[in-house]
Design a protein around this motif. Structure first.
Motif, mmCIF file in Angstrom:
data_model
loop_
_atom_site.group_PDB
_atom_site.id
_atom_site.type_symbol
_atom_site.label_atom_id
_atom_site.label_comp_id
_atom_site.label_asym_id
_atom_site.label_seq_id
_atom_site.Cartn_x
_atom_site.Cartn_y
_atom_site.Cartn_z
ATOM 1 N N PHE A 1 -65.687 24.283 -64.171
ATOM 2 C CA PHE A 1 -67.020 24.885 -64.152
ATOM 3 C C PHE A 1 -68.141 23.883 -63.872
ATOM 4 O O PHE A 1 -69.189 24.265 -63.357
ATOM 5 C CB PHE A 1 -67.299 25.597 -65.479
ATOM 6 N N PHE A 2 -67.946 22.608 -64.225
ATOM 7 C CA PHE A 2 -69.031 21.628 -64.160
ATOM 8 C C PHE A 2 -68.640 20.307 -63.502
ATOM 9 O O PHE A 2 -69.386 19.341 -63.587
ATOM 10 C CB PHE A 2 -69.537 21.323 -65.589
ATOM 11 N N GLY A 3 -67.488 20.226 -62.886
ATOM 12 C CA GLY A 3 -66.966 18.961 -62.373
ATOM 13 C C GLY A 3 -67.805 18.294 -61.291
ATOM 14 O O GLY A 3 -67.939 17.072 -61.276
ATOM 15 N N LYS A 4 -68.374 19.074 -60.384
ATOM 16 C CA LYS A 4 -69.198 18.491 -59.311
ATOM 17 C C LYS A 4 -70.664 18.422 -59.694
ATOM 18 O O LYS A 4 -71.338 17.439 -59.417
ATOM 19 C CB LYS A 4 -69.045 19.299 -58.021
ATOM 20 N N GLU A 5 -71.151 19.484 -60.295
ATOM 21 C CA GLU A 5 -72.566 19.565 -60.677
ATOM 22 C C GLU A 5 -72.642 20.218 -62.049
ATOM 23 O O GLU A 5 -72.244 21.366 -62.217
ATOM 24 C CB GLU A 5 -73.367 20.388 -59.665
ATOM 25 N N SER A 6 -73.189 19.503 -63.024
ATOM 26 C CA SER A 6 -73.204 20.013 -64.395
ATOM 27 C C SER A 6 -74.532 20.658 -64.796
ATOM 28 O O SER A 6 -74.722 20.993 -65.952
ATOM 29 C CB SER A 6 -72.852 18.890 -65.379
ATOM 30 N N ILE B 1 -64.841 22.115 -59.833
ATOM 31 C CA ILE B 1 -63.856 21.678 -58.852
ATOM 32 C C ILE B 1 -62.627 22.577 -58.983
ATOM 33 O O ILE B 1 -62.466 23.289 -59.980
ATOM 34 C CB ILE B 1 -63.479 20.182 -59.011
ATOM 35 N N SER B 2 -61.766 22.525 -58.007
ATOM 36 C CA SER B 2 -60.586 23.390 -57.986
ATOM 37 C C SER B 2 -59.441 22.796 -58.814
ATOM 38 O O SER B 2 -59.461 21.611 -59.162
ATOM 39 C CB SER B 2 -60.112 23.572 -56.544
ATOM 40 N N GLU B 3 -58.463 23.617 -59.104
ATOM 41 C CA GLU B 3 -57.275 23.142 -59.813
ATOM 42 C C GLU B 3 -56.561 22.054 -59.005
ATOM 43 O O GLU B 3 -56.038 21.102 -59.577
ATOM 44 C CB GLU B 3 -56.341 24.302 -60.129
ATOM 45 N N GLU B 4 -56.569 22.189 -57.686
ATOM 46 C CA GLU B 4 -55.960 21.169 -56.826
ATOM 47 C C GLU B 4 -56.698 19.841 -56.951
ATOM 48 O O GLU B 4 -56.082 18.772 -56.991
ATOM 49 C CB GLU B 4 -55.929 21.632 -55.356
ATOM 50 N N GLU B 5 -58.017 19.895 -57.011
ATOM 51 C CA GLU B 5 -58.808 18.669 -57.177
ATOM 52 C C GLU B 5 -58.556 18.024 -58.546
ATOM 53 O O GLU B 5 -58.544 16.803 -58.664
ATOM 54 C CB GLU B 5 -60.302 18.965 -57.004
ATOM 55 N N ILE B 6 -58.325 18.853 -59.552
ATOM 56 C CA ILE B 6 -57.991 18.326 -60.876
ATOM 57 C C ILE B 6 -56.645 17.617 -60.825
ATOM 58 O O ILE B 6 -56.488 16.518 -61.373
ATOM 59 C CB ILE B 6 -57.999 19.438 -61.942
ATOM 60 N N GLU B 7 -55.674 18.222 -60.148
ATOM 61 C CA GLU B 7 -54.362 17.578 -59.989
ATOM 62 C C GLU B 7 -54.493 16.256 -59.244
ATOM 63 O O GLU B 7 -53.838 15.271 -59.598
ATOM 64 C CB GLU B 7 -53.394 18.526 -59.276
ATOM 65 N N PHE C 1 -55.764 8.824 -61.465
ATOM 66 C CA PHE C 1 -55.932 8.062 -62.703
ATOM 67 C C PHE C 1 -54.627 7.930 -63.491
ATOM 68 O O PHE C 1 -54.605 7.325 -64.556
ATOM 69 C CB PHE C 1 -57.019 8.686 -63.582
ATOM 70 N N ASN C 2 -53.563 8.531 -62.965
ATOM 71 C CA ASN C 2 -52.234 8.455 -63.578
ATOM 72 C C ASN C 2 -52.244 8.913 -65.042
ATOM 73 O O ASN C 2 -51.751 8.222 -65.936
ATOM 74 C CB ASN C 2 -51.662 7.041 -63.459
ATOM 75 N N VAL C 3 -52.844 10.093 -65.279
ATOM 76 C CA VAL C 3 -52.922 10.677 -66.620
ATOM 77 C C VAL C 3 -52.693 12.181 -66.532
ATOM 78 O O VAL C 3 -52.819 12.773 -65.464
ATOM 79 C CB VAL C 3 -54.294 10.429 -67.297
ATOM 80 N N THR C 4 -52.385 12.764 -67.663
ATOM 81 C CA THR C 4 -52.401 14.219 -67.795
ATOM 82 C C THR C 4 -53.640 14.546 -68.611
ATOM 83 O O THR C 4 -53.754 14.127 -69.765
ATOM 84 C CB THR C 4 -51.134 14.734 -68.514
ATOM 85 N N LEU C 5 -54.566 15.234 -67.986
ATOM 86 C CA LEU C 5 -55.835 15.536 -68.634
ATOM 87 C C LEU C 5 -55.687 16.695 -69.611
ATOM 88 O O LEU C 5 -54.910 17.622 -69.366
ATOM 89 C CB LEU C 5 -56.893 15.871 -67.585
ATOM 90 N N PRO C 6 -56.421 16.665 -70.709
ATOM 91 C CA PRO C 6 -56.359 17.751 -71.690
ATOM 92 C C PRO C 6 -56.978 19.037 -71.144
ATOM 93 O O PRO C 6 -57.881 19.011 -70.301
ATOM 94 C CB PRO C 6 -57.141 17.219 -72.880
ATOM 95 N N ASP C 7 -56.497 20.161 -71.651
ATOM 96 C CA ASP C 7 -56.929 21.469 -71.158
ATOM 97 C C ASP C 7 -58.433 21.702 -71.286
ATOM 98 O O ASP C 7 -59.043 22.267 -70.382
ATOM 99 C CB ASP C 7 -56.170 22.579 -71.887
ATOM 100 N N ALA C 8 -59.029 21.305 -72.391
ATOM 101 C CA ALA C 8 -60.472 21.530 -72.576
ATOM 102 C C ALA C 8 -61.279 20.781 -71.510
ATOM 103 O O ALA C 8 -62.274 21.303 -70.990
ATOM 104 C CB ALA C 8 -60.910 21.096 -73.977
ATOM 105 N N TYR C 9 -60.842 19.585 -71.160
ATOM 106 C CA TYR C 9 -61.545 18.820 -70.131
ATOM 107 C C TYR C 9 -61.323 19.446 -68.750
ATOM 108 O O TYR C 9 -62.250 19.511 -67.938
ATOM 109 C CB TYR C 9 -61.090 17.367 -70.141
ATOM 110 N N LYS C 10 -60.109 19.931 -68.504
ATOM 111 C CA LYS C 10 -59.850 20.611 -67.234
ATOM 112 C C LYS C 10 -60.757 21.826 -67.089
ATOM 113 O O LYS C 10 -61.282 22.097 -66.012
ATOM 114 C CB LYS C 10 -58.388 21.039 -67.145
ATOM 115 N N GLU C 11 -60.940 22.553 -68.179
ATOM 116 C CA GLU C 11 -61.835 23.705 -68.165
ATOM 117 C C GLU C 11 -63.261 23.273 -67.824
ATOM 118 O O GLU C 11 -63.936 23.910 -67.013
ATOM 119 C CB GLU C 11 -61.779 24.381 -69.530
ATOM 120 N N TYR C 12 -63.712 22.186 -68.421
ATOM 121 C CA TYR C 12 -65.029 21.638 -68.108
ATOM 122 C C TYR C 12 -65.135 21.343 -66.604
ATOM 123 O O TYR C 12 -66.118 21.701 -65.955
ATOM 124 C CB TYR C 12 -65.279 20.370 -68.926
ATOM 125 N N LEU C 13 -64.116 20.704 -66.061
ATOM 126 C CA LEU C 13 -64.131 20.357 -64.643
ATOM 127 C C LEU C 13 -64.173 21.587 -63.745
ATOM 128 O O LEU C 13 -64.841 21.576 -62.707
ATOM 129 C CB LEU C 13 -62.909 19.502 -64.293
#
Length: 156
Positions: free
Chosen positions: A51-56, A25-31, A37-49
């Protein structure tokens, strides 16, 4: 963006996407996800998203980690915690700072605590009994041990 926390996946991208596609997914979709969810997601998870956020693909196929599952993962965890035929009404809730990013068979839920502020946070398990266990020391170790290693073993 290049991999940093999940760099060990780079040589295996073809294998991970062999039978099922990989799509991030895109950085905008992560934002948008962080706002929803009203959270700040950790960088490692953002990286996962990214590359693999829609289809893993083959990575964590049975863990329901794609973003399409996130809204129901929290509600299913709450339902599992509160399921008891003998006692009506809610019995447990989940800390709002726990970000539930995956589940296994509806009774084991994987999360990290967004208040801990780690770039590569520890992964905890929430069982349907309400028990919380430190499962892995980091999100990247979870991805390697539970995601990549089984794919490598299966491809031998």
């Amino acid at each position: 963006m290049r991999l940093k926390y999940l760099l060990f996946l780079e040589p295996y991208m073809d294998v991970l996407g062999k039978y099922e596609k990989l799509e991030g997914i895109s950085e905008e979709e992560i934002e948008d996800l962080e706002r929803a969810f009203n959270v700040t997601l950790p960088d490692a998870y953002k990286e996962y998203l990214l590359f693999f956020g829609k289809e893993s693909g083959q990575l964590l196929t049975a863990y329901y980690t794609e973003i399409k599952y996130l809204p129901e993962t929290r509600s299913e965890a709450i339902a599992a915690l509160n399921f008891d035929d003998e006692k009506p009404g809610p019995k447990a809730d989940i800390n709002e700072n726990y970000f539930l990013f995956g589940q296994w068979q509806g009774y084991v839920f994987y999360f990290f605590d967004c208040t801990e502020k780690h770039e590569d946070p520890p992964v905890y398990i929430l069982r349907d009994s309400g028990e919380i266990i430190l499962y892995k020391p980091s999100f990247s170790s979870f991805i390697k041990e539970d995601g990549l290693n089984p794919v490598i073993e299966a491809s031998k």
